[in-house]
Design a protein around this motif. Structure first.
Motif, short mmCIF file in Angstrom:
data_model
loop_
_atom_site.label_atom_id
_atom_site.label_comp_id
_atom_site.label_asym_id
_atom_site.label_seq_id
_atom_site.Cartn_x
_atom_site.Cartn_y
_atom_site.Cartn_z
N ALA A 1 0.83 -1.21 0.00
CA ALA A 1 0.00 0.00 0.00
C ALA A 1 0.86 1.27 0.00
O ALA A 1 2.02 1.25 0.45
CB ALA A 1 -0.91 0.00 1.23
N ASP B 1 -3.26 5.61 -1.94
CA ASP B 1 -4.38 4.65 -2.01
C ASP B 1 -5.56 5.11 -1.13
O ASP B 1 -6.57 4.39 -1.03
CB ASP B 1 -3.93 3.26 -1.54
N VAL C 1 -2.76 -3.99 -1.16
CA VAL C 1 -3.94 -3.49 -1.85
C VAL C 1 -4.11 -4.34 -3.10
O VAL C 1 -3.15 -4.90 -3.63
CB VAL C 1 -3.85 -1.99 -2.21
N GLU D 1 -5.38 -4.44 -6.95
CA GLU D 1 -5.71 -3.64 -8.14
C GLU D 1 -6.34 -4.53 -9.21
O GLU D 1 -5.87 -5.63 -9.47
CB GLU D 1 -4.43 -3.04 -8.76
N VAL E 1 -7.58 0.42 -7.57
CA VAL E 1 -7.56 -0.29 -6.29
C VAL E 1 -9.00 -0.61 -5.90
O VAL E 1 -9.85 0.28 -5.79
CB VAL E 1 -6.88 0.58 -5.20
N LYS F 1 -8.38 -4.81 -0.42
CA LYS F 1 -7.12 -5.29 0.12
C LYS F 1 -7.23 -6.76 0.51
O LYS F 1 -8.34 -7.27 0.81
CB LYS F 1 -6.69 -4.43 1.31
#
Ligand SMILES: CC(C)(COP(=O)(O)OP(=O)(O)OC[C@H]1O[C@@H](n2cnc3c(N)ncnc32)[C@H](O)[C@@H]1OP(=O)(O)O)[C@@H](O)C(=O)NCCC(=O)NCCS
Length: 173
Positions: free
Chosen positions: A14, A18, A65, A67, A72, A75
Motif C-alpha cells: 500500500a 491509495d 492493496v 488492483e 484499487v 485489500k
C-alpha cells in the motif's frame, strides 16, 4: 515494493495515495457489514488505518492493496501473521476476484513465509467469507461469542484454519 500478479489482479504494497480508493471500500456500509469496525465516517479514519497498513513491520505481517484493471478495489493479506484478512468494494464482488487474491496471498504465506497454518476469524453471518475460505480448504477450529464489539454491537466469531499440509495436499500437481 512487493507485487504479486495473478491472471486478473495485481496485489502490491500500500501507498499513501491509495487513501481515496480504500476509503471508498471502508466507508461502504455493505462491505463493512461484518467487518471489525463500523464503516469509516471520514477520510481521516481511513488515513489512520492506511498508515497502520503501510507501517506493518516486516516479520509481523504483510498486507496488499488489490488492483483490478488499474484501480484499487480492496485489500487482501496476512495483516498479522498468520491471520488473513480481505475486503473488496461491492462493485467488484461476484467475479471470483477475492478467490484469485486469496490464492496469491496463501501461496506467499506458505511458500515464501513458510507458515505452518493460516488462520481466519469470521462473523458467523458472513456467508460470502465463509464460502470463500471453505473453497480454499479452511476448516472450522472453534467458535466464540461476543468476541468483537463493533460500534455498539457485540459480534461472534468462527475461527478457521488452513494448515500447510492441507494446502500442499489440495494443490494441483
Ligand atoms: C468476502 C468477499 C471478499 C468475497 O469477494 P468476491 O470477490 O465476491 O468472492 P468470490 O467471487 O471470489 O467468491 C468466493 C466464493 O464465495 C461465494 N460467495 C460470494 N458471495 C457470496 C454470498 N453473498 N453468499 C454466499 N456465497 C457467496 C461465491 O459463490 C464463491 O463460491 P464458489 O466458488 O463456491 O462459487 C466480499 O464479499 C467482501 O469484500 N466482503 C466484505 C468484507 C468481509 O466481510 N471480509 C472478511 C472479513 S473476515
Amino acid at each position: 515494493m512487493i507485487v504479486l500478479v495473478t491472471p486478473r489482479l495485481r496485489l502490491r504494497t500500500a501507498r499513501p495515495d491509495d487513501l481515496e480508493a480504500m476509503h471508498a471500500v471502508l466507508s461502504s456500509v455493505e462491505a463493512t457489514l461484518y467487518w471489525s469496525t463500523p464503516p469509516h465516517a471520514d477520510l481521516d479514519r481511513t488515513a489512520v488505518w492506511l498508515r497502520a497498513m503501510i507501517d506493518i513491520p516486516s516479520g509481523e505481517g504483510e498486507d496488499f492493496v488489490v488492483e483490478h484493471e488499474g484501480r484499487v478495489i480492496g485489500k487482501a493479506g496476512l495483516y498479522r501473521f498468520p491471520e488473513i484478512g480481505f475486503i473488496l468494494h461491492p462493485d467488484s464482488w461476484g467475479q471470483g476476484l477475492a478467490s484469485e487474491a486469496l490464492t496469491a496471498v496463501l501461496t506467499r504465506g506458505f511458500d515464501v513465509h513458510g507458515l505452518d497454518a493460516v488462520i481466519a476469524d469470521v462473523d458467523p453471518r458472513n456467508a460470502a467469507s465463509l464460502r470463500l475460505l471453505a473453497r480454499h480448504g479452511f476448516g472450522e477450529t472453534g467458535r466464540r461469542e461476543r468476541s468483537w464489539l463493533v460500534g455498539e454491537t457485540w459480534c461472534d466469531s468462527i475461527d478457521l484454519a488452513l494448515t500447510r499440509d492441507d494446502w500442499l495436499a489440495a494443490r494441483p500437481g
